[in-house]
Enzyme design. Structure first.
Site, PDB file in Angstrom:
ATOM      1  N   ALA A  34       0.825  -1.205   0.000  1.00 26.22           N
ATOM      2  CA  ALA A  34       0.000   0.000   0.000  1.00 26.22           C
ATOM      3  C   ALA A  34       0.860   1.256   0.000  1.00 26.22           C
ATOM      4  CB  ALA A  34      -0.918   0.002   1.217  1.00 26.22           C
ATOM      5  N   LYS A  35       0.264   2.327  -0.501  1.00 26.21           N
ATOM      6  CA  LYS A  35       0.843   3.658  -0.381  1.00 26.21           C
ATOM      7  C   LYS A  35      -0.188   4.553   0.296  1.00 26.21           C
ATOM      8  CE  LYS A  35       3.932   3.609  -4.400  1.00 26.21           C
ATOM      9  NZ  LYS A  35       4.316   4.318  -5.641  1.00 26.21           N
ATOM     10  N   ASP A 144      -0.510  -6.534  16.324  1.00 25.31           N
ATOM     11  CA  ASP A 144       0.715  -5.990  15.720  1.00 25.31           C
ATOM     12  C   ASP A 144       0.968  -4.573  16.227  1.00 25.31           C
ATOM     13  OD1 ASP A 144       3.002  -6.125  14.139  1.00 25.31           O
ATOM     14  OD2 ASP A 144       2.004  -5.321  12.370  1.00 25.31           O
TER      15      ASP A 144
END
Length: 442
Positions: A34-35, A144
């Site tokens: 992803a960006k 996470d």
């Protein structure tokens, strides 16, 4: 490898705009799949973050499930210390998360310049625990947590992001534990390394302990260039607390980084810890959704007719490639689900459908919103129809059907009902983007 593809803009919009709703600005972050770009709402001027995800890379990496979870989970969460997901848009090759923009950047960038004082560490830890406790109370475990996934807003308040590895309570096995190996090595709890199953809440608390240690010390408690050596240190709980740490914080860190999950401190115990309580506002631990986990904003709930207005989350959740029904719905009770987009009004669809089912001697029960439940053929046929407002001009009709062979051998769906729905389908221009699927099957 970083996705090198440029942002794909729908063809009917000017370059640099997304569906005519958002201006897309500079790149602010990127990862393997992803960006993230800074964006601005064309309607309000509000700054947003636009996370662009490649469908092809997700499918190649086997990460469809991660993106489904992230959409489902972020849509449910409303907490001041969690990044807000405003909507999800999609084209044929990309998914766009439109999210709250965290102007202050990553917490990691701040702490990498040097450790924080205890007061500042406590402030961020209080915000972190408030948000994590909120998630746990709704059956969501992040799995996470690390400074790279903690962002700061313009007031430098903390925001949790990146729920791609998150777990829901429905992923817990009969032994009451999660079993998927997740997380970043230096933040992984010892019970995860043991691969014997783990409590999602307990491993989040361990990660919170690592984060608090890093804020206070400026470095990781468990670190080694040799991964296996580091894992052994984690498993044995071998770490040293810096000498400048106060006795109260030292005690809290020891309980957070307890290698035994059964005796590790809980969220409730953290909130009552003497070091944690200093300057803590009890209201931070009492956020509730008032049973609105899946409600839309007030301006999107009902149109003048009463048909529920859909947002892009609803649309992408219903698309065949990213079906979230396993998380929310009871679609397994039906052997077919199809969706049709039409320019007919909800009222007109219902009136015409009532005429058809009446002629077929079927039983109809209307639903509170625009929709109905239809049964017939001596229990061999059942269908639920729901009509939602897609735009001011269009509605989306979702049909869930269950059918067994009737004694007459006549296929009511194929011969009569489906042709009706096909007839009212709104034929989209071929150049339209694909935030919706026209008469799709799942």
């Amino acid at each position: 490898m970083v996705d090198s593809d440029p942002v794909e803009f729908p063809p009917e919009n000017r370059r640099g705009q997304l569906f005519g709703k958002y201006e897309v600005g500079k790149l602010v972050g990127c990862g393997a799949f992803a960006k993230v770009y800074h964006g601005r709402s064309t309607a309000t001027g509000q700054s947003v973050a636009i996370k662009v995800v490649s469908k092809q890379r997700l499918q190649k990496g086997g990460l469809n499930g991660n993106i489904q979870r992230e959409i489902a989970i972020m849509h449910r969460l409303r907490h001041p210390s969690i990044v807000r997901l405003f909507e999800v848009l999609a084209t044929k090759s990309k998914i766009f998360f439109v999210m709250e923009f965290a102007k202050g950047g990553e917490l990691f960038a701040k702490v990498s310049k040097g450790r924080f004082c205890e007061d500042l560490s406590r402030r961020y830890f209080q915000q972190l625990i408030s948000a994590v406790g909120y998630c746990h109370s709704r059956g969501i475990f992040h799995r996470d947590l690390k400074p790279e996934n903690l962002l700061l807003d313009e007031k430098l308040d903390l925001k949790i992001s990146d729920f791609g590895l998150s777990a829901l309570t429905d992923q817990i096995r009969p032994d009451g534990l999660l079993h998927t190996l997740c997380g970043t090595p230096a933040y992984v709890a010892p019970e995860v390394l043991a691969k014997k199953g783990y409590d999602g809440a307990k491993i989040d608390i361990w990660s919170c302990g690592i984060i608090l240690f890093v804020l206070n010390a400026g470095y990781l408690p468990f670190n080694d260039h040799n991964l296996m050596v580091m894992y052994r240190k984690i498993y044995k709980g071998e770490f040293r607390i810096p000498k400048w740490t106060s006795p109260d914080l030292r005690r809290l860190l020891t309980r957070l980084l307890d290698t035994n999950p059964q005796t590790r401190i809980t969220i409730e115990e953290i909130i009552h810890d003497p070091w944690f309580k200093q300057g803590y506002d009890d209201r931070m631990s009492k956020f509730h959704l008032e049973d609105s986990d899946m409600k839309l904003p007030a301006d999107e709930t009902d149109s003048e007719m009463g048909a529920r207005r859909m947002n892009a989350f609803d649309i992408i959740s219903g698309s065949p490639g990213f079906n979230l029904s396993g998380l929310f719905g009871d679609a397994r009770k039906y052997d077919r689900v199809e969706r049709f987009v039409s320019a007919w009004t909800a009222e007109r669809v219902v009136e015409r459908l009532e005429e058809i089912v009446s002629a077929e001697n079927l039983t109809v029960a209307k639903k509170e919103t625009w929709g109905m439940k239809i049964e017939g053929q001596k229990g061999n046929f059942a269908m639920v129809v729901e009509i939602n407002q897609l735009t001011d001009e269009l509605v989306m009709i979702e049909v869930r059907k269950r059918q067994r062979a009737a004694a007459s051998g006549r296929d009511l769906w194929t011969d009569t009902l489906r042709p009706f729905f096909v007839e009212l389908v709104h034929e989209s221009d071929q150049t339209d983007p694909e935030p919706t699927q026209v008469h799709t099957t799942s």
